[in-house]
Motif scaffolding. Structure first.
Motif: not given
Length: 394
Positions: A304, A330-332, A335, A337, A339, A370, A385, A387
């Motif tokens: 990342a 974005e951390q979930t 995944a 993500r 951008s 990914g 982008l 993921t």
């Protein structure tokens, strides 16, 4: 079809020019020669038709034309239109034969033929030509021959220059392809080194933990724990062997001058420092990290970081002046993500095929299952982008 393309098309099909030329000169000579000259008919036809091979075998065509015209001057004491074949053959010899001695020999034959023409073609009714007639005919024939030879030599020099330019262009293309392959190999080597650092870091932790557990179990007052000593020692031994083997296999990819990296550097937590460096370079960057910080594998965290780093590097290089960038992470639970968008002019630039940033990012992301997409934005600018799933990485 343009003029240049017509010329190139004809150059690749020389017989389309040489066959009509040879036939035309042969017919012209035969018509002017007339009847009653059987030997002349055969000789003129042979001399002119030999021009069909003037490009592929210039020396042979010139020799045939010269011998045929030498035979023709015996029964005929005047110049004929078919004699132009000699000038065409001389031009072809100078243009297409690579041997300098042969080209100069052709010029010598032309000088000898001019002298013969001065002595033979001015003789009418058996009268010996005067000095003025001889000189005029000799100079005229020699000048025409020298002009044909010079034009052919210029043609040969031009063809040689074109061949040299083509060879240079092919060499440059080969060097460029080699540079691209080397750059791609260096990119893969960098990824391999980073993966090695990830594995080495993890195995180092395993070794420490296994040794600690073995030490504690061996000194535990409970006898049941003694049975785990062997297993823990096996873990430590296997981890050490794996660490040694990994270093040995990937060691050949390392730059001897780069030093040894004990642990991977860079991750989502270090993006603030990365963005600060880009801002210091003069590019306004906005960083947003959404979601709760989660424990992730070191390799995924490093991938990342590298994606954002490479994307911002491309912004600096290609987005143009006064361009800004927005980084959104974005951390979930499922995944990670990423951008990276900019509002510059990089989307309108022409790709020269020499960059390896995007392929390198795709390879990094693909290692962790990914996907990465990159391209122009609808409102202008460029967007990257990425993921990467996190569920399967734990």
């Amino acid at each position: 079809m343009s003029e240049g393309s017509v010329y190139d098309w004809l150059q690749r099909r020389p017989l389309l020019l040489d066959v009509p030329l040879a036939v035309f000169l042969a017919l012209l000579g035969l018509v002017v020669l007339g009847e009653g000259q059987g030997i002349g008919w055969a000789v003129v036809g042979l001399a002119d038709l030999a021009l069909i091979w003037r490009r592929s075998h210039p020396a042979t065509a010139f020799a045939v034309v010269s011998i045929a015209l030498a035979i023709r001057v015996v029964p005929t004491s005047s110049l004929l239109p078919g004699d132009i074949a000699f000038l065409v053959a001389l031009y072809s010899l100078a243009a297409y034969d690579r041997r300098r001695a042969v080209r100069l020999a052709g010029l010598g034959v032309a000088a000898l033929g001019s002298a013969i023409a001065g002595a033979r073609f001015t003789a009418v009714s058996g009268r010996v030509p005067g000095p003025g007639e001889f000189v005029f005919t000799f100079v005229a024939c020699a000048a025409a021959s020298l002009a044909a030879w010079a034009l052919g030599d210029l043609k040969r020099a031009r063809l040689q220059r074109l061949a040299d330019l083509q060879d240079r262009a092919e060499r440059v293309e080969r060097e460029r392809d080699q540079a691209l392959r080397l750059a791609a190999q260096q990119e893969r080597a960098a990824i391999a080194r980073e993966m090695h650092d990830v594995v080495a870091h993890a195995l180092s932790v395993i070794v420490v933990q296994a040794d600690g557990a073995a030490y504690a179990a061996e000194r535990s007052p409970e006898g049941a724990l003694a049975r785990s000593v062997g297993a823990l020692e096996t873990i430590g031994s296997t981890a050490r062997d794996a660490l040694t083997e990994t270093r040995r296999l990937v060691g050949v990819l390392r730059d001897p001058e780069s030093g040894v990296e004990l642990a991977p550097t860079g991750g989502v937590a270090q993006l603030d420092d990365l963005v600060a460096g880009v801002r210091a370079a003069g590019v306004p960057v906005t960083l947003t990290v959404r979601g709760t910080e989660r424990a992730r594998p070191v390799g995924l965290d490093l991938a990342a970081y590298r994606v954002v780093q490479e994307a911002l590097t491309n912004v600096i290089k290609h987005a143009g002046p006064a361009a800004g960038a927005v980084v959104d992470v974005e951390q979930t639970d499922e995944a990670l993500r990423i951008s990276v968008c900019d509002d510059g002019v990089g989307a309108r630039s022409v790709d020269d095929g020499r960059g390896h940033g995007l392929p390198g990012m795709r390879e990094r992301v693909a290692v962790h299952g990914g996907t990465l997409t990159a391209g122009p934005r609808a409102g202008g600018g460029f967007e990257v982008l990425a993921t990467m799933p996190t569920e399967g990485e734990r």
